[in-house]
Design a protein around this motif. Structure first.
Motif, PDB file in Angstrom:
ATOM      1  N   UNK A 191       0.834  -1.195   0.000  1.00  0.00           N
ATOM      2  CA  UNK A 191       0.000   0.000   0.000  1.00  0.00           C
ATOM      3  C   UNK A 191       0.871   1.249   0.000  1.00  0.00           C
ATOM      4  N   UNK A 192       0.948   1.934  -1.138  1.00  0.00           N
ATOM      5  CA  UNK A 192       1.768   3.133  -1.257  1.00  0.00           C
ATOM      6  C   UNK A 192       1.336   4.206  -0.267  1.00  0.00           C
ATOM      7  N   UNK A 193       0.052   4.239   0.072  1.00  0.00           N
ATOM      8  CA  UNK A 193      -0.454   5.284   0.956  1.00  0.00           C
ATOM      9  C   UNK A 193       0.213   5.227   2.323  1.00  0.00           C
ATOM     10  N   UNK A 194       0.549   4.024   2.778  1.00  0.00           N
ATOM     11  CA  UNK A 194       1.171   3.893   4.100  1.00  0.00           C
ATOM     12  C   UNK A 194       2.582   4.453   4.124  1.00  0.00           C
ATOM     13  N   UNK A 195       3.185   4.645   2.956  1.00  0.00           N
ATOM     14  CA  UNK A 195       4.558   5.133   2.887  1.00  0.00           C
ATOM     15  C   UNK A 195       4.640   6.648   2.694  1.00  0.00           C
ATOM     16  N   UNK A 196       3.473   7.321   2.641  1.00  0.00           N
ATOM     17  CA  UNK A 196       3.468   8.757   2.393  1.00  0.00           C
ATOM     18  C   UNK A 196       3.315   9.530   3.698  1.00  0.00           C
ATOM     19  N   UNK A 197       4.009  10.663   3.832  1.00  0.00           N
ATOM     20  CA  UNK A 197       3.806  11.511   5.011  1.00  0.00           C
ATOM     21  C   UNK A 197       2.365  12.016   5.074  1.00  0.00           C
ATOM     22  N   UNK A 241      10.270  -3.755  16.476  1.00  0.00           N
ATOM     23  CA  UNK A 241      10.731  -2.838  17.521  1.00  0.00           C
ATOM     24  C   UNK A 241      10.415  -1.388  17.186  1.00  0.00           C
ATOM     25  N   UNK A 242      10.637  -1.001  15.908  1.00  0.00           N
ATOM     26  CA  UNK A 242      10.481   0.402  15.525  1.00  0.00           C
ATOM     27  C   UNK A 242       9.179   0.663  14.771  1.00  0.00           C
ATOM     28  N   UNK A 243       8.320  -0.346  14.705  1.00  0.00           N
ATOM     29  CA  UNK A 243       6.964  -0.193  14.172  1.00  0.00           C
ATOM     30  C   UNK A 243       6.953   0.396  12.755  1.00  0.00           C
ATOM     31  N   UNK A 244       7.573  -0.299  11.822  1.00  0.00           N
ATOM     32  CA  UNK A 244       7.500   0.119  10.429  1.00  0.00           C
ATOM     33  C   UNK A 244       7.206  -1.092   9.554  1.00  0.00           C
ATOM     34  N   UNK A 245       6.745  -0.811   8.333  1.00  0.00           N
ATOM     35  CA  UNK A 245       6.492  -1.861   7.358  1.00  0.00           C
ATOM     36  C   UNK A 245       7.433  -1.699   6.182  1.00  0.00           C
ATOM     37  N   UNK A 246       7.645  -2.775   5.445  1.00  0.00           N
ATOM     38  CA  UNK A 246       8.545  -2.742   4.296  1.00  0.00           C
ATOM     39  C   UNK A 246       7.750  -3.042   3.036  1.00  0.00           C
ATOM     40  N   UNK A 247       8.305  -2.666   1.903  1.00  0.00           N
ATOM     41  CA  UNK A 247       7.599  -2.870   0.645  1.00  0.00           C
ATOM     42  C   UNK A 247       7.764  -4.307   0.162  1.00  0.00           C
ATOM     43  N   UNK A 248       6.912  -4.683  -0.785  1.00  0.00           N
ATOM     44  CA  UNK A 248       6.919  -6.052  -1.296  1.00  0.00           C
ATOM     45  C   UNK A 248       8.198  -6.384  -2.049  1.00  0.00           C
ATOM     46  N   UNK A 274      11.871  10.993   2.586  1.00  0.00           N
ATOM     47  CA  UNK A 274      10.565  11.083   3.234  1.00  0.00           C
ATOM     48  C   UNK A 274       9.616   9.999   2.758  1.00  0.00           C
ATOM     49  N   UNK A 275       9.915   9.400   1.612  1.00  0.00           N
ATOM     50  CA  UNK A 275       9.079   8.318   1.112  1.00  0.00           C
ATOM     51  C   UNK A 275       9.354   7.049   1.915  1.00  0.00           C
ATOM     52  N   UNK A 276       8.328   6.531   2.540  1.00  0.00           N
ATOM     53  CA  UNK A 276       8.509   5.337   3.344  1.00  0.00           C
ATOM     54  C   UNK A 276       8.958   4.136   2.542  1.00  0.00           C
ATOM     55  N   UNK A 277       8.572   4.075   1.260  1.00  0.00           N
ATOM     56  CA  UNK A 277       8.981   2.950   0.432  1.00  0.00           C
ATOM     57  C   UNK A 277      10.491   2.916   0.243  1.00  0.00           C
ATOM     58  N   UNK A 278      11.157   4.079   0.393  1.00  0.00           N
ATOM     59  CA  UNK A 278      12.620   4.133   0.318  1.00  0.00           C
ATOM     60  C   UNK A 278      13.241   3.943   1.696  1.00  0.00           C
ATOM     61  N   UNK A 279      12.733   4.667   2.688  1.00  0.00           N
ATOM     62  CA  UNK A 279      13.342   4.590   4.018  1.00  0.00           C
ATOM     63  C   UNK A 279      13.225   3.194   4.617  1.00  0.00           C
ATOM     64  N   UNK A 280      12.137   2.486   4.314  1.00  0.00           N
ATOM     65  CA  UNK A 280      11.979   1.146   4.892  1.00  0.00           C
ATOM     66  C   UNK A 280      12.796   0.093   4.169  1.00  0.00           C
ATOM     67  N   UNK A 281      13.388   0.446   3.019  1.00  0.00           N
ATOM     68  CA  UNK A 281      14.343  -0.457   2.387  1.00  0.00           C
ATOM     69  C   UNK A 281      15.661  -0.475   3.160  1.00  0.00           C
ATOM     70  N   UNK A 282      15.997   0.678   3.751  1.00  0.00           N
ATOM     71  CA  UNK A 282      17.314   0.848   4.356  1.00  0.00           C
ATOM     72  C   UNK A 282      17.626  -0.152   5.468  1.00  0.00           C
TER      73      UNK A 282
END
Length: 715
Positions: free
Chosen positions: A41-47, A229-236, A311-319
């Motif tokens: 869900x792209x929406x979850x990765x947007x501020x 631990x840090x409550x985030x999701x990652x992309x497919x 700021x895009x979660x789809x990028x930050x959650x890859x890290x």
């Protein structure tokens, strides 16, 4: 430090292996599943500050039954004939039947005379789900809708297909699951075949696959722990990328160590040593290669860490996953791999042993030629790469996630059917929300509807739908073009938002929907790119400067890597836009390609540059140091690069356009780095710039080699 680590590991190999086994079992058994923290869900990765996010929040508050994922259930005749009156009634009855079925995860299934196409050949029933694309209950509901519709239409001569953001997400997830299997199988085959051929040892061929397979499970578990631990999701896409990163980078590190280990054993044999020198050679090799591997890994980690600034979660959650992968692989290369090599001893190179050096290898000839005419090689490589780089200016992005799926994907087939009879924008209408400070006057919405209707590129505007409390209204806008196309993104970003924002004075007006979401993704991606690129470049330059203790050398390497990236992007544009006729290249490719090519491609430059500096510090002239470095380490780079390039190339077998673009791009970038940049351009530049290349480092007294031979065991 690396010498101490090497001596400790080689002295206590069984203890190191035991510690690894215990730690790996603990992580694999007790870590949560990464699947529980994966979403598409792209929406979850947007501020939340983005307009599309604000619109989603308004929809959730005032129109909860309409703000979830949507779909179009397209009904047509199997023989492609127009729908008869009986067929039309059957299609509308299907909506009623599905609605009455109360399918878990489905809010409504609606059909009306307006659901019938103007050409009379199709009916598009509107499905609203209870949740967003990628949510478990939505994912579970999609196959139920498809199955129930197929069952109820059986024997009527009608067929149906479900498309829309919910169905697209389900099909995308299934495609990625299949891609993971293809990638894993292809990667294992590549590693087994190439390592077996290069080292002529079945033990070496199998060992990396087994070790990296375990590391992959550990990394997946640790990433899930961090997500929890840090409550985030990652992309497919993370799982597929982790496979190729770990097998690619991990094999690189193992190959680096194997080549230097084998070189040391051959040098000792040539010097007439009769004692068992395997442990000494392994300590020496782990010490020397450890510095290179640590620097390479740190470079990759820093490059991936730059994604955390996005700021895009789809990028930050890859890290986090990528950083953990490289860090664990670094620890593996410095501890577990030397420990296993120590235990295997001479059996590692079974059955033919380490072999002997040949003075007449192709790389020895290339090294000699570079030492004599560095300018010729530098110019030749530069011209080719600049020619490729010139195509990068033609890059054009696409946000069409549906179009990137295989053509036989159910949601793609349903969309193709929908597109033949309805405006393409019917797939995902744009939603305009109006929120008033008090009761909303319905008459105040007339200018909004009029303004939206007059926007060129708008196919239709639905009558405003008021909220239950009368303070908000929803206006659905159907675009004429594909809602994922750049034309539609431009339309929503400019004319539609401009027309909407000014049409209802005194009220808040926000534009949402899938197209609006990608408008915000596109804008933020551009901003993230402008931030991540220079930060990663500066960080990598500092690491190279600390490693090489020079000023010009790291700047040269950075310029070479930048040229590699631009040439790689040019090659992607040349193949997919000019060669295969794609409408665009996936929007995420440039930034991901940059990080992979810059970070991973730097491995080879670091290996060659470290050997160049080693031989320069040993007293050889820059040209002689170039000859020695290319002769000895270019085979390592070529072997590692070939394995890594083919590993990433396995992504082209998945049938997913974005993974094919990424796989081809990284494979080309790695090939450029491994066969042109590191073994040719970097040594040529060091020979041309001579001592200035290594300033302020000093060398020992210059060695007069006479017959061009280096010492038997160069340090």
């Amino acid at each position: 430090m690396f010498a101490y680590i090497a001596r400790t590991v080689v002295a206590h190999p069984w203890q190191v292996i035991a510690a690894w086994v215990v730690a790996a079992i603990a992580v694999i058994l007790f870590a949560p599943s990464l699947d529980d923290y994966t979403t598409g869900n792209q929406q979850t990765f947007l501020p939340s500050s983005f307009e599309s996010s604000e619109a989603q929040a308004v929809g959730n508050q005032y129109f909860p039954s309409l703000s979830g994922a949507t779909g179009s259930l397209v009904v047509v005749r199997a023989d492609d004939a127009p729908l008869s009156p009986t067929d039309q009634q059957t299609a509308l009855n299907l909506a009623t039947s599905l609605q009455n079925s109360a399918i878990l995860g489905v809010v409504s299934v609606q059909g009306s005379p307006a659901s019938l196409s103007a050409d009379g050949k199709a009916a598009a029933l509107q499905v609203v789900f209870d949740g967003q694309p990628g949510d478990d209950r939505v994912n579970d509901a999609v196959p139920v809708i498809r199955g129930d519709a197929e069952q109820q239409l059986n024997g009527t001569g009608l067929v149906s297909g479900l498309t829309g953001n919910a169905a697209i997400q389900v099909d995308t997830t299934a495609a990625y699951d299949n891609a993971d299997k293809v990638i894993t199988i292809a990667t294992v085959i590549v590693i087994l075949a190439l390592l077996g051929l290069i080292f002529r040892s079945p033990v070496i061929a199998v060992l990396p696959v087994l070790v990296i397979g375990v590391v992959l499970s550990v990394v997946t578990g640790l990433t899930a722990v961090l997500a929890d631990l840090f409550d985030f999701q990652v992309s497919t896409s993370l799982q597929s990328i982790l496979v190729v990163v770990l097998f690619g980078v991990g094999t690189d590190y193992i190959v680096f160590l194997l080549f230097r280990y084998r070189e040391r054993l051959r040098q000792q044999a040539a010097a007439g040593s009769t004692t068992d020198t395997h442990r000494e050679a392994l300590v020496f090799s782990t010490d020397v290669v450890g510095r290179v591997v640590a620097s390479s890994a740190l470079t990759v980690i820093v490059a991936f860490a730059a994604l955390l600034l996005a700021k895009l979660g789809s990028l930050t959650t890859l890290a986090p996953g990528l950083i953990v992968a490289v860090a664990v692989m670094l620890v593996t290369a410095l501890t577990l791999i030397p420990a296993v090599f120590t235990v295997l001893g001479r059996h590692l190179f079974w059955p033919l042993g380490p072999g002997h050096d040949s003075p007449h290898t192709p790389f020895a000839s290339i090294g000699t030629a570079i030492g004599r005419r560095p300018a010729v090689f530098a110019i030749a490589v530069g011209v080719v790469l600049i020619a490729l780089a010139s195509f990068a200016s033609g890059y054009k992005s696409t946000y069409n996630t549906l179009g990137e799926l295989p053509s036989d994907t159910p949601s793609q087939q349903a969309f193709d059917t929908l597109d033949q009879s309805f405006p393409a924008g019917a797939l995902s209408p744009t939603q305009v929300y109006v929120v008033a400070p008090g009761p909303l006057d319905p008459a105040s919405l007339t200018p909004l509807v009029t303004a939206l209707t007059q926007v060129p590129g708008v196919s239709s505007v639905a009558p405003p739908r008021p909220s239950q409390d009368g303070r908000a209204a929803l206006v659905n806008v159907v675009l004429a073009d594909d809602p994922y196309s750049n034309a539609s993104l431009d339309l929503v970003e400019g004319p539609i938002r401009d027309a909407a924002h000014n049409a209802v004075p005194g009220s808040e007006v926000v534009v949402g929907g899938q197209t609006s979401t990608f408008v915000d993704v596109r804008a933020q991606l551009a901003a993230d790119t402008r931030l991540v690129f220079p930060v990663a470049a500066v960080a990598i330059a500092l690491i190279l400067a600390l490693l090489l203790l020079a000023v010009l050398a790291p700047l040269n390497l950075l310029v070479c890597v930048a040229l590699t990236f631009v040439a790689t992007l040019g090659a992607v544009v040349l193949l997919f836009l000019h060669g295969l006729g794609y409408d665009g290249i996936d929007f995420s490719i440039p930034i991901v390609l940059y990080l992979f090519v810059v970070a991973i491609g730097t491995d080879y430059n670091i290996l060659l540059a470290s050997r160049l500096r080693e031989e320069f510090r040993n007293g050889y002239t820059p040209r002689e140091a170039a000859r020695i470095a290319v002769s000895n380490d270019a085979p390592t780079v070529a072997a590692a690069g070939l394995i890594l390039a083919l590993t990433f190339a396995s992504l082209t077998l998945t049938g997913l356009a974005n993974l094919a673009e990424l796989g081809f791009g990284v494979a080309i970038g790695v090939a450029i780095a491994a066969f042109a940049m590191a073994p040719i351009l970097v040594p040529s530049l060091s020979a041309l710039e001579r001592r200035a290349f290594w300033w302020p480092s000093r060398q020992k007294a210059t060695i007069d080699t006479g017959d061009d031979r280096e010492p038997a065991v160069p340090r």
